[in-house]
Design a protein around this motif. Structure first.
Motif, PDB file in Angstrom:
ATOM      1  N   GLU A  21       0.815  -1.206   0.000  1.00  0.00           N
ATOM      2  CA  GLU A  21       0.000   0.000   0.000  1.00  0.00           C
ATOM      3  C   GLU A  21       0.854   1.263   0.000  1.00  0.00           C
ATOM      4  O   GLU A  21       0.547   2.233  -0.709  1.00  0.00           O
ATOM      5  CB  GLU A  21      -0.961  -0.019   1.196  1.00  0.00           C
ATOM      6  CG  GLU A  21      -1.984   1.109   1.213  1.00  0.00           C
ATOM      7  CD  GLU A  21      -2.886   1.145  -0.024  1.00  0.00           C
ATOM      8  OE1 GLU A  21      -3.489   2.204  -0.262  1.00  0.00           O
ATOM      9  OE2 GLU A  21      -2.972   0.144  -0.756  1.00  0.00           O
ATOM     10  N   ARG A  77       2.209   1.557  -3.492  1.00  0.00           N
ATOM     11  CA  ARG A  77       1.147   1.942  -4.438  1.00  0.00           C
ATOM     12  C   ARG A  77       0.962   3.448  -4.449  1.00  0.00           C
ATOM     13  O   ARG A  77       0.915   4.084  -5.515  1.00  0.00           O
ATOM     14  CB  ARG A  77      -0.172   1.261  -4.064  1.00  0.00           C
ATOM     15  CG  ARG A  77      -1.333   1.627  -4.994  1.00  0.00           C
ATOM     16  CD  ARG A  77      -2.657   1.085  -4.478  1.00  0.00           C
ATOM     17  NE  ARG A  77      -3.128   1.801  -3.298  1.00  0.00           N
ATOM     18  CZ  ARG A  77      -3.778   2.973  -3.345  1.00  0.00           C
ATOM     19  NH1 ARG A  77      -4.014   3.580  -4.499  1.00  0.00           N
ATOM     20  NH2 ARG A  77      -4.186   3.541  -2.222  1.00  0.00           N
ATOM     21  N   LEU A  78       0.876   4.028  -3.279  1.00  0.00           N
ATOM     22  CA  LEU A  78       0.658   5.471  -3.169  1.00  0.00           C
ATOM     23  C   LEU A  78       1.840   6.260  -3.725  1.00  0.00           C
ATOM     24  O   LEU A  78       1.659   7.260  -4.426  1.00  0.00           O
ATOM     25  CB  LEU A  78       0.407   5.846  -1.713  1.00  0.00           C
ATOM     26  CG  LEU A  78      -0.911   5.332  -1.126  1.00  0.00           C
ATOM     27  CD1 LEU A  78      -0.925   5.519   0.383  1.00  0.00           C
ATOM     28  CD2 LEU A  78      -2.101   6.028  -1.772  1.00  0.00           C
ATOM     29  N   THR A 128       2.375   5.543  -7.835  1.00  0.00           N
ATOM     30  CA  THR A 128       1.353   6.090  -8.727  1.00  0.00           C
ATOM     31  C   THR A 128       1.658   7.528  -9.110  1.00  0.00           C
ATOM     32  O   THR A 128       1.334   7.976 -10.217  1.00  0.00           O
ATOM     33  CB  THR A 128      -0.040   5.995  -8.071  1.00  0.00           C
ATOM     34  OG1 THR A 128      -0.324   4.625  -7.773  1.00  0.00           O
ATOM     35  CG2 THR A 128      -1.128   6.527  -8.985  1.00  0.00           C
ATOM     36  N   TRP A 130       0.049   1.864 -10.823  1.00  0.00           N
ATOM     37  CA  TRP A 130      -1.290   1.623 -11.362  1.00  0.00           C
ATOM     38  C   TRP A 130      -1.625   0.142 -11.425  1.00  0.00           C
ATOM     39  O   TRP A 130      -2.786  -0.254 -11.270  1.00  0.00           O
ATOM     40  CB  TRP A 130      -1.447   2.300 -12.719  1.00  0.00           C
ATOM     41  CG  TRP A 130      -1.707   3.766 -12.555  1.00  0.00           C
ATOM     42  CD1 TRP A 130      -0.791   4.770 -12.501  1.00  0.00           C
ATOM     43  CD2 TRP A 130      -2.980   4.384 -12.346  1.00  0.00           C
ATOM     44  NE1 TRP A 130      -1.408   5.972 -12.283  1.00  0.00           N
ATOM     45  CE2 TRP A 130      -2.745   5.772 -12.192  1.00  0.00           C
ATOM     46  CE3 TRP A 130      -4.285   3.909 -12.289  1.00  0.00           C
ATOM     47  CZ2 TRP A 130      -3.792   6.679 -11.980  1.00  0.00           C
ATOM     48  CZ3 TRP A 130      -5.322   4.816 -12.079  1.00  0.00           C
ATOM     49  CH2 TRP A 130      -5.072   6.178 -11.924  1.00  0.00           C
ATOM     50  N   ASN A 168      -2.900  -0.358  -8.143  1.00  0.00           N
ATOM     51  CA  ASN A 168      -4.272   0.160  -8.062  1.00  0.00           C
ATOM     52  C   ASN A 168      -5.265  -0.897  -8.535  1.00  0.00           C
ATOM     53  O   ASN A 168      -6.288  -1.152  -7.894  1.00  0.00           O
ATOM     54  CB  ASN A 168      -4.423   1.414  -8.924  1.00  0.00           C
ATOM     55  CG  ASN A 168      -3.890   2.670  -8.268  1.00  0.00           C
ATOM     56  OD1 ASN A 168      -3.833   2.766  -7.035  1.00  0.00           O
ATOM     57  ND2 ASN A 168      -3.498   3.642  -9.066  1.00  0.00           N
ATOM     58  N   SER A 169      -4.961  -1.512  -9.680  1.00  0.00           N
ATOM     59  CA  SER A 169      -5.855  -2.540 -10.220  1.00  0.00           C
ATOM     60  C   SER A 169      -5.987  -3.698  -9.244  1.00  0.00           C
ATOM     61  O   SER A 169      -7.092  -4.219  -9.022  1.00  0.00           O
ATOM     62  CB  SER A 169      -5.321  -3.046 -11.564  1.00  0.00           C
ATOM     63  OG  SER A 169      -5.260  -2.004 -12.515  1.00  0.00           O
ATOM     64  N   GLN A 183      -5.695  -3.652  -6.017  1.00  0.00           N
ATOM     65  CA  GLN A 183      -6.493  -3.268  -4.859  1.00  0.00           C
ATOM     66  C   GLN A 183      -7.972  -3.080  -5.202  1.00  0.00           C
ATOM     67  O   GLN A 183      -8.827  -3.231  -4.329  1.00  0.00           O
ATOM     68  CB  GLN A 183      -5.930  -1.991  -4.222  1.00  0.00           C
ATOM     69  CG  GLN A 183      -4.516  -2.130  -3.639  1.00  0.00           C
ATOM     70  CD  GLN A 183      -4.438  -3.065  -2.450  1.00  0.00           C
ATOM     71  OE1 GLN A 183      -4.765  -4.258  -2.554  1.00  0.00           O
ATOM     72  NE2 GLN A 183      -3.999  -2.540  -1.323  1.00  0.00           N
ATOM     73  N   VAL A 184      -8.289  -2.779  -6.440  1.00  0.00           N
ATOM     74  CA  VAL A 184      -9.702  -2.726  -6.839  1.00  0.00           C
ATOM     75  C   VAL A 184     -10.364  -4.065  -6.538  1.00  0.00           C
ATOM     76  O   VAL A 184     -11.504  -4.130  -6.066  1.00  0.00           O
ATOM     77  CB  VAL A 184      -9.845  -2.378  -8.336  1.00  0.00           C
ATOM     78  CG1 VAL A 184     -11.289  -2.590  -8.802  1.00  0.00           C
ATOM     79  CG2 VAL A 184      -9.417  -0.941  -8.597  1.00  0.00           C
ATOM     80  N   LEU A 204      -9.102   2.592  -1.540  1.00  0.00           N
ATOM     81  CA  LEU A 204      -9.015   3.409  -2.748  1.00  0.00           C
ATOM     82  C   LEU A 204     -10.089   4.496  -2.788  1.00  0.00           C
ATOM     83  O   LEU A 204     -11.205   4.307  -2.309  1.00  0.00           O
ATOM     84  CB  LEU A 204      -9.173   2.528  -3.987  1.00  0.00           C
ATOM     85  CG  LEU A 204      -8.154   1.400  -4.174  1.00  0.00           C
ATOM     86  CD1 LEU A 204      -8.571   0.531  -5.354  1.00  0.00           C
ATOM     87  CD2 LEU A 204      -6.760   1.955  -4.385  1.00  0.00           C
ATOM     88  N   LEU A 235      -9.720   8.059  -8.700  1.00  0.00           N
ATOM     89  CA  LEU A 235      -8.929   7.364  -9.714  1.00  0.00           C
ATOM     90  C   LEU A 235      -9.533   7.558 -11.102  1.00  0.00           C
ATOM     91  O   LEU A 235      -8.804   7.760 -12.084  1.00  0.00           O
ATOM     92  CB  LEU A 235      -8.837   5.873  -9.393  1.00  0.00           C
ATOM     93  CG  LEU A 235      -7.965   5.486  -8.191  1.00  0.00           C
ATOM     94  CD1 LEU A 235      -8.035   3.979  -7.958  1.00  0.00           C
ATOM     95  CD2 LEU A 235      -6.516   5.923  -8.386  1.00  0.00           C
ATOM     96  N   THR A 256      -6.800  -0.433 -14.758  1.00  0.00           N
ATOM     97  CA  THR A 256      -7.528   0.045 -13.573  1.00  0.00           C
ATOM     98  C   THR A 256      -8.928   0.506 -13.956  1.00  0.00           C
ATOM     99  O   THR A 256      -9.902   0.231 -13.238  1.00  0.00           O
ATOM    100  CB  THR A 256      -6.756   1.177 -12.888  1.00  0.00           C
ATOM    101  OG1 THR A 256      -5.460   0.716 -12.498  1.00  0.00           O
ATOM    102  CG2 THR A 256      -7.492   1.669 -11.650  1.00  0.00           C
TER     103      THR A 256
END
Length: 237
Positions: free
Chosen positions: A121, A124-125, A128, A140, A143-144, A146-147, A154, A159, A181
């Motif tokens: 995490e 990711r932040l 990105t 990204w 991001n996908s 974590q979706v 998120l 996004l 994403t």
């Protein structure tokens, strides 16, 4: 070792590199280099090399570090298969993603290591927002991930705002990751699906991407619609 009938190979950089050199296929290297990958080893055989390395977890992870530090793509792929993802520090992973210019190494690092790391995490932040498109594309990709896995962390509408504003003109690798994403958000979130579809239709990213028969197009509206259709069909059975 496994590829020649012997049960193991010695857990040393030299032994692993010797096995990889024996598996080198010039034609495969030429094909891979056209895609930006600097190795000429069949991936099934490369996985067998990794499987044949037998030692304790701590020693295996140190070997993974040493293989990574060779800079050789095939050795780095083996390192990603034998490492212990949770043993890497946040700074190590950040350095590694900046070194992983070969697409396959980048892909395996994100999917086999970073996604299993306690630093997912945080990275990711940070990634990105990175100015390097390859680092940002890794962000990204997360991001996908974590979706599907942890959507509560998120800001999904946020996004979509970024995708809408930036995806059309983003560099190729970053654009592809942002498109993934977009599709993931549309697939997983019925309330946001109309907006995701509208963004995809308006931007037309990957609309004309050549797609083999019986494969799903990466064009987000087609991708979203097809996966949702499959899910609904399966649920109705």
């Amino acid at each position: 070792m496994a590829t020649t009938g012997a049960p193991t190979i010695a857990p040393t950089v030299e032994a692993v590199q010797t096995e990889l050199a024996a598996l080198e296929d010039p034609a495969m290297r030429a094909a891979n280099e056209k895609r930006g990958d600097g190795h000429g080893v069949n991936l099934t055989k490369l996985r067998a090399v990794a499987k044949a390395v037998k030692t304790d977890p701590a020693s295996k992870h140190q070997l993974a570090r040493d293989l990574w530090n060779t800079g050789d793509s095939a050795a780095r792929l083996v390192s990603l298969l034998i490492c212990s993802p949770k043993r890497f520090s946040r700074d190590e992973l950040d350095e590694m993603i900046r070194q992983a210019q070969a697409p396959k190494v980048h892909d395996w690092l994100v999917n086999y290591v970073v996604k299993k790391s306690a630093h997912l995490e945080d990275l990711r932040l940070a990634w990105t927002e990175d100015a390097d498109q390859f680092v940002a594309s890794a962000g990204w990709d997360l991001n996908s991930h974590q979706v599907y896995q942890r959507p509560e962390v998120l800001d999904l509408p946020g996004l979509l705002d970024i995708i809408e504003a930036q995806m059309k003109d983003a560099p190729k690798d970053l654009q592809w990751a942002m498109n993934n994403t977009l599709a993931a958000i549309g697939i997983e979130n019925p309330d946001l699906r109309p907006r995701a579809l509208a963004i995809g239709e308006r931007l037309e990213v990957l609309k004309d991407y050549p797609t083999p028969p019986n494969c799903t197009s990466p064009f987000a509206p087609m991708w979203i619609s097809e996966i949702v259709r499959r899910k609904e069909t399966a649920a109705a059975r």
